[in-house]
Design a protein around this motif. Structure first.
Motif, PDB file in Angstrom:
ATOM      1  N   THR A   1       0.835  -1.199   0.000  1.00  0.00           N
ATOM      2  CA  THR A   1       0.000   0.000   0.000  1.00  0.00           C
ATOM      3  C   THR A   1       0.868   1.247   0.000  1.00  0.00           C
ATOM      4  O   THR A   1       1.780   1.378   0.807  1.00  0.00           O
ATOM      5  CB  THR A   1      -0.913   0.018   1.230  1.00  0.00           C
ATOM      6  N   ASP A   2       0.580   2.151  -0.908  1.00  0.00           N
ATOM      7  CA  ASP A   2       1.249   3.451  -0.938  1.00  0.00           C
ATOM      8  C   ASP A   2       0.683   4.279   0.218  1.00  0.00           C
ATOM      9  O   ASP A   2      -0.519   4.570   0.241  1.00  0.00           O
ATOM     10  CB  ASP A   2       0.988   4.138  -2.279  1.00  0.00           C
ATOM     11  N   PRO A   3       1.513   4.685   1.184  1.00  0.00           N
ATOM     12  CA  PRO A   3       0.993   5.422   2.335  1.00  0.00           C
ATOM     13  C   PRO A   3       0.459   6.809   1.978  1.00  0.00           C
ATOM     14  O   PRO A   3      -0.277   7.408   2.761  1.00  0.00           O
ATOM     15  CB  PRO A   3       2.206   5.511   3.263  1.00  0.00           C
ATOM     16  N   VAL A   4       0.786   7.309   0.803  1.00  0.00           N
ATOM     17  CA  VAL A   4       0.319   8.642   0.385  1.00  0.00           C
ATOM     18  C   VAL A   4      -1.067   8.553  -0.232  1.00  0.00           C
ATOM     19  O   VAL A   4      -1.985   9.304   0.130  1.00  0.00           O
ATOM     20  CB  VAL A   4       1.314   9.284  -0.600  1.00  0.00           C
ATOM     21  N   THR A   5      -1.243   7.608  -1.164  1.00  0.00           N
ATOM     22  CA  THR A   5      -2.511   7.511  -1.890  1.00  0.00           C
ATOM     23  C   THR A   5      -3.456   6.467  -1.310  1.00  0.00           C
ATOM     24  O   THR A   5      -4.645   6.466  -1.603  1.00  0.00           O
ATOM     25  CB  THR A   5      -2.246   7.163  -3.363  1.00  0.00           C
ATOM     26  N   GLY A   6      -2.891   5.531  -0.519  1.00  0.00           N
ATOM     27  CA  GLY A   6      -3.712   4.435  -0.015  1.00  0.00           C
ATOM     28  C   GLY A   6      -3.962   3.358  -1.040  1.00  0.00           C
ATOM     29  O   GLY A   6      -4.694   2.397  -0.773  1.00  0.00           O
ATOM     30  N   GLU A   7      -3.388   3.471  -2.218  1.00  0.00           N
ATOM     31  CA  GLU A   7      -3.592   2.500  -3.284  1.00  0.00           C
ATOM     32  C   GLU A   7      -2.445   1.499  -3.318  1.00  0.00           C
ATOM     33  O   GLU A   7      -1.343   1.774  -2.823  1.00  0.00           O
ATOM     34  CB  GLU A   7      -3.704   3.218  -4.631  1.00  0.00           C
ATOM     35  N   ASP A   8      -2.701   0.341  -3.915  1.00  0.00           N
ATOM     36  CA  ASP A   8      -1.647  -0.655  -4.071  1.00  0.00           C
ATOM     37  C   ASP A   8      -0.612  -0.158  -5.078  1.00  0.00           C
ATOM     38  O   ASP A   8      -0.961   0.451  -6.101  1.00  0.00           O
ATOM     39  CB  ASP A   8      -2.228  -1.982  -4.555  1.00  0.00           C
ATOM     40  N   VAL A   9       0.639  -0.444  -4.782  1.00  0.00           N
ATOM     41  CA  VAL A   9       1.725  -0.077  -5.682  1.00  0.00           C
ATOM     42  C   VAL A   9       2.617  -1.303  -5.856  1.00  0.00           C
ATOM     43  O   VAL A   9       2.849  -2.064  -4.907  1.00  0.00           O
ATOM     44  CB  VAL A   9       2.524   1.126  -5.126  1.00  0.00           C
ATOM     45  N   GLU A  10       3.081  -1.523  -7.084  1.00  0.00           N
ATOM     46  CA  GLU A  10       3.914  -2.686  -7.368  1.00  0.00           C
ATOM     47  C   GLU A  10       5.365  -2.362  -7.015  1.00  0.00           C
ATOM     48  O   GLU A  10       5.908  -1.321  -7.433  1.00  0.00           O
ATOM     49  CB  GLU A  10       3.805  -3.085  -8.840  1.00  0.00           C
TER      50      GLU A  10
END
Length: 679
Positions: free
Chosen positions: A38-47
């Motif tokens: 999880t990207d702590p900035v956007t809250g979205e999954d990041v590879e």
């Protein structure tokens, strides 16, 4: 039950692969795994890609040794890649692809792991794989051994372009499980961590089995008459005699620590007819020659050559080696190349005897030797099937004097005060000797703990960090043969000896009329005679090394102070004190400094006091034994008790870089005893 994370699986796989030397060498290779977080900035999954960072070792890799990068940003660098001539710039760009804080710095191989489209990737340096990679017909052998499941990748220096090359080859060969990297090693990939590991092992084991089944029986040619291994005792004796000379030669540009091995693989290689040709070709894998230099120095005399003839020839060969290395540097250096780093060999091979390897510390020296054994194994495999053909000297130079490699060297911490020095401390399993050994090791020295009690010496050495830092040896300093054997062990452990501390001692506190001839002889044998024997044996080594040195005598304030009921001990300490002056004069021409330390009575932690001497001294002064330390302190000017660590401080200071012009000195460590002031 806890489910392993991507990083956990990667660490476990890396440790399994790295712990077996058939898979890769120390600190060699790298591994990776891709996954999401999880990207702590956007809250979205990041590879992300987790990849072994710069430095470190697969066998001992932990999570702090991983670099974690965003895959989208890493692959986005393809659009800004300026081309192979400027690919080094991409390493700095990796820092802008990192995810979060902490972890290791990304290595040059990060591109290989990020750009190749596979969830899990291993890049390893197995001897069997490099043997195929360095064979003159490597592409054909790869096809014959693996069919189309493993693909040949022509030599290219590690970097961004190599990552692009492998990515393209994998895409064009969807059936492939990995590749042979020309001149370098192997890579394998898989959809799962277990599949990737299994494929790496499949490539390694298949290559090894093919070499075993199809290789010719004498890949190094027939035995070379007169070059076989000497008998073990004779071999070790010759090695001990040659080691100081070789270490001195290898330290012409900068002091080095040495390592010696007479492993069968080395002796067998040197006993073969083809070893001169193969050794001259040098190593191929970058991990190898960065540690072993482009080629070793090889003594071209038979095993039974005398020590004197061997020394003379080694000096001639060393002079030629330095000229050749300078010519190599001059041939390939450009205006922007780093300055030459030294023209001395890192590997010296002596037929019938073994291999001497060198580095800035014991671990580096030992690992250099291990890498050359890897190189021998590679040459054996390549010659068994084909002809060993390493990468060119121009390519080797491009890596050895790579700006990125230079930057890595510049980031290394400043050496400690006693780095590259070998200290031999007698009576070092306890008390003052142990404190001195501990302090010198803390200052970067390699330490030989010499003691009458071998088990305690080995235990003390283990406490200091084990064989890459300290070794324990048995030493009855009153026995010339035992002293020489202990010095020989020190020389074979670390290449030579630079610093001697004559500390072994004992005392029998008796008045004149109660002192027996046996009492007198025992104390003089251990301290006066023992110091003489140790200094004599060590001086031979130091003179052969031609690197200077230090000899320190732990004498006593009693060497100048006439205390009561102590005739034998005080007389032998006076003998030691004058040995300091005599040897300072005699050995100065060789750059060897000789100094003494005069402690007051050291009660706490002292082996002498624990052996009954304390009780006798307390009786002499009419006090309880447990009050002796306070008693000694109160009679000093500073009213301070002297501890083993205080003597160790003086030993470290007088042998350190700030006292290069002091010899023949006695340093009082007595908190101020006016009657013992030097006059």
């Amino acid at each position: 039950m806890t489910v392993p994370t991507v990083a956990d699986e990667l660490i476990a796989r890396s440790n399994r692969l790295g712990s077996d030397p058939k898979n890769t060498n120390y600190a060699g290779g790298n591994t990776s795994a891709k996954g999401t977080a999880t990207d702590p900035v956007t809250g979205e999954d990041v590879e992300l890609v987790w990849v072994k960072g710069s430095g470190g070792d697969l066998g001992t890799l932990g999570t702090d040794g991983l670099a974690v990068l965003r895959l989208d940003r890493l692959r986005g660098l393809i659009d800004t890649y300026p081309g192979v001539e400027r690919e080094d710039e991409m390493v700095a760009a990796f820092d802008f692809c990192l995810h979060g804080r902490g972890g290791a710095a990304p290595s040059i191989d990060t591109a290989m792991h990020g750009l190749v489209d596979a969830p899990h990737i291993d890049h390893l340096h197995p001897d069997a794989g490099i043997a195929i990679a360095t064979a003159v017909d490597g592409p054909g052998l790869t096809k014959a051994i693996f069919g189309d499941t493993v693909v040949w990748v022509p030599w290219r220096r590690p970097g961004f372009q190599l990552g692009l090359d492998i990515a393209a080859i994998k895409e064009a060969n969807p059936q492939a499980i990995g590749c042979i990297l020309g001149g370098h090693g192997i890579s394998a990939w898989g959809d799962t961590s277990d599949e990737c590991e299994a494929r790496s092992l499949q490539i390694i084991d298949t290559a090894a089995a093919y070499i075993e089944a199809h290789g010719r029986p004498e890949p190094f040619g027939p035995a070379l008459e007169g070059y076989g291994a000497l008998p073990a005792d004779e071999r070790r004796a010759k090695a001990a005699a040659l080691a100081p000379v070789i270490r001195g030669l290898a330290s012409t540009d900068a002091p080095q620590i040495g390592h010696f091995t007479d492993a069968d693989v080395v002796l067998g290689f040197l006993a073969s007819a083809e070893h001169p040709r193969l050794a001259a070709l040098g190593t191929s894998c970058p991990d190898h020659f960065l540690r072993t230099k482009v080629k070793p120095m090889v003594l071209d005399l038979p095993a039974d050559a005398s020590v004197e003839d061997s020394v003379a020839r080694l000096k001639e060969l060393h002079e030629q080696y330095r000229k050749d290395y300078q010519a190599y540097y001059d041939a390939y250096a450009t205006e922007g190349s780093p300055a030459i780093r030294g023209a001395d060999p890192a590997i010296v091979l002596v037929p019938g005897v073994g291999m001497f390897s060198f580095g800035r510390n014991k671990q580096t020296a030992r690992v250099a030797g291990e890498f050359y054994i890897n190189a021998i194994n590679v040459m054996r495999g390549a010659e068994a099937l084909s002809t060993y053909t390493p990468i060119s000297d121009a390519e080797k130079f491009a890596i050895e004097y790579w700006a990125l490699e230079e930057a890595k060297l510049q980031r290394m911490p400043k050496p400690k005060s006693h780095a590259t020095r070998v200290a031999f401390v007698t009576g070092a399993a306890s008390g003052i000797g142990k404190a001195i050994a501990t302090r010198l090791a803390a200052e970067g020295a390699c330490v030989v703990i010499a003691d009458l009690d071998l088990a305690k010496a080995q235990e003390a050495a283990a406490e200091l960090g084990g064989p890459d830092v300290a070794v324990g040896v048995a030493a009855n300093v009153a026995d010339p043969a035992a002293v020489q054997a202990a010095i020989d062990e020190a020389v074979l452990a670390f290449g030579g000896v630079d610093l001697i501390v004559n500390n072994a001692g004992l005392s029998l506190s008796k008045p004149l009329l109660e002192t027996t001839e046996k009492d007198w002889d025992l104390q003089h044998d251990v301290m006066a005679k023992g110091s003489f024997l140790v200094s004599q044996a060590a001086a031979r080594v130091m003179i052969a090394q031609d690197m200077g040195g230090d000899i320190v005598y732990i004498a006593s304030k009693n060497s100048v102070f006439a205390g009561p009921n102590n005739i034998a001990y005080s007389a032998t300490k006076a003998d030691q004190a004058h040995q300091v002056r005599l040897l300072a004069v005699e050995l100065g021409e060789f750059g060897i400094k000789v100094n003494g330390i005069n402690p007051d009575g050291v009660v706490r932690g002292s082996g002498i006091f624990a052996g009954g001497w304390g009780a006798n001294r307390a009786k002499t002064y009419g006090i309880e034994e447990d009050e002796l330390g306070k008693f000694y302190a109160q009679r000093t000017i500073l009213k301070r008790e002297v501890l083993p660590e205080h003597v160790a401080n003086a030993a470290a200071m007088i042998t350190g870089p700030d006292m290069t012009h002091t010899t023949g000195l006695h340093i009082p460590v007595d908190a101020g005893v006016a009657a013992a002031f030097l006059r």
